[in-house]
Write a protein that holds these residues in place. Structure first.
Motif, mmCIF file in Angstrom:
data_model
loop_
_atom_site.group_PDB
_atom_site.id
_atom_site.type_symbol
_atom_site.label_atom_id
_atom_site.label_comp_id
_atom_site.label_asym_id
_atom_site.label_seq_id
_atom_site.Cartn_x
_atom_site.Cartn_y
_atom_site.Cartn_z
ATOM 1 N N ARG A 22 -0.955 46.663 14.850
ATOM 2 C CA ARG A 22 -2.206 47.025 15.529
ATOM 3 C C ARG A 22 -2.966 45.773 15.968
ATOM 4 N NH1 ARG A 22 -7.459 49.931 13.097
ATOM 5 N NH2 ARG A 22 -8.324 50.642 15.069
ATOM 6 N N ARG A 25 -1.346 44.156 19.050
ATOM 7 C CA ARG A 25 -1.658 44.937 20.256
ATOM 8 C C ARG A 25 -3.055 44.602 20.763
ATOM 9 N NH1 ARG A 25 -4.104 49.923 21.516
ATOM 10 N NH2 ARG A 25 -3.051 51.011 23.217
ATOM 11 N N VAL A 30 -2.025 44.230 24.975
ATOM 12 C CA VAL A 30 -0.774 44.793 25.481
ATOM 13 C C VAL A 30 -0.652 46.259 25.068
ATOM 14 C CG1 VAL A 30 0.455 42.590 25.598
ATOM 15 C CG2 VAL A 30 0.447 43.868 23.454
ATOM 16 N N PRO A 31 0.219 47.014 25.729
ATOM 17 C CA PRO A 31 0.343 48.443 25.423
ATOM 18 C C PRO A 31 0.873 48.746 24.023
ATOM 19 C CG PRO A 31 1.383 47.933 27.536
ATOM 20 C CD PRO A 31 1.010 46.634 26.904
ATOM 21 N N GLU A 32 1.673 47.845 23.472
ATOM 22 C CA GLU A 32 2.281 48.075 22.156
ATOM 23 C C GLU A 32 2.188 46.829 21.291
ATOM 24 O OE1 GLU A 32 6.038 50.905 23.459
ATOM 25 O OE2 GLU A 32 6.379 48.805 23.028
ATOM 26 N N GLY A 33 2.075 47.063 20.008
ATOM 27 C CA GLY A 33 2.224 46.010 19.015
ATOM 28 C C GLY A 33 3.252 46.490 18.018
ATOM 29 N N GLY A 47 4.093 41.600 20.440
ATOM 30 C CA GLY A 47 3.515 42.526 21.406
ATOM 31 C C GLY A 47 4.500 42.723 22.539
ATOM 32 N N THR A 48 4.163 43.626 23.417
ATOM 33 C CA THR A 48 4.981 43.889 24.600
ATOM 34 C C THR A 48 5.141 42.600 25.415
ATOM 35 O OG1 THR A 48 3.960 46.068 24.678
ATOM 36 C CG2 THR A 48 5.168 45.369 26.638
ATOM 37 N N SER A 57 10.068 45.733 24.906
ATOM 38 C CA SER A 57 9.067 46.453 24.128
ATOM 39 C C SER A 57 8.649 45.570 22.954
ATOM 40 C CB SER A 57 9.657 47.757 23.593
ATOM 41 O OG SER A 57 10.614 47.475 22.586
ATOM 42 N N ALA A 58 7.535 45.896 22.378
ATOM 43 C CA ALA A 58 7.053 45.133 21.220
ATOM 44 C C ALA A 58 8.045 45.207 20.062
ATOM 45 C CB ALA A 58 5.680 45.649 20.791
ATOM 46 N N THR A 81 1.183 52.271 19.337
ATOM 47 C CA THR A 81 1.238 52.573 20.761
ATOM 48 C C THR A 81 0.523 53.882 21.045
ATOM 49 O OG1 THR A 81 2.760 52.948 22.622
ATOM 50 C CG2 THR A 81 3.483 53.721 20.475
ATOM 51 N N PRO A 109 -3.085 53.962 18.419
ATOM 52 C CA PRO A 109 -3.928 52.775 18.568
ATOM 53 C C PRO A 109 -4.972 52.620 17.457
ATOM 54 C CG PRO A 109 -3.617 53.816 20.686
ATOM 55 C CD PRO A 109 -3.032 54.745 19.657
#
Length: 121
Positions: A22, A25, A30-33, A47-48, A57-58, A81, A109
């Motif tokens: 988290r 991210r 970024v969109p993902e962690g 991260g992404t 991807s992360a 995500t 998130p």
């Protein structure tokens, strides 16, 4: 022995990798962690990656970091995500290093656990 948090059903080490994912991210916007924990308890956080020439991807990035650092196996993985599921390609990367039974934790998130699936599922 690790202690399980009653409200989440997660042990402290699994809660830690969700928190690290988290943070990655949020820190990087970024969109993902993601975070993974290897067989020795070391964690790898990512991260992404979204470059013109490289998209990861992360979770795949975190697995790659673990491999590049000499990890022999994974105990667990977490991804934070807004997506509703962990893509098969991400689970495959975890499975390749950790085996089909490695848990993959999917959190929103806000850090709330949505799902825990085996990498081989």
């Amino acid at each position: 022995m690790t202690e399980t948090t009653p409200s989440t059903g997660l042990d402290a080490e699994d809660r830690k990798i969700i928190t690290l994912a988290r943070s990655a991210r949020a820190r990087n916007g970024v969109p993902e962690g993601a975070a993974v924990r290897d067989e020795t308890g070391r964690t790898y956080v990512a991260g992404t990656v979204a470059l013109d020439s490289l998209r990861l991807s992360a979770l795949r990035t975190a697995v790659a970091m673990a491999v590049a650092s000499g990890a022999k196996s994974l105990e667990a993985a977490a991804v934070v995500t807004a997506a509703d599921s962990v893509p098969a390609e991400d689970r495959a990367a975890v499975r390749d290093l950790g085996g089909p039974g490695t848990p993959v934790l999917l959190a929103g998130p806000d850090g709330a656990l949505r799902e825990s699936v085996a990498a081989g599922a």
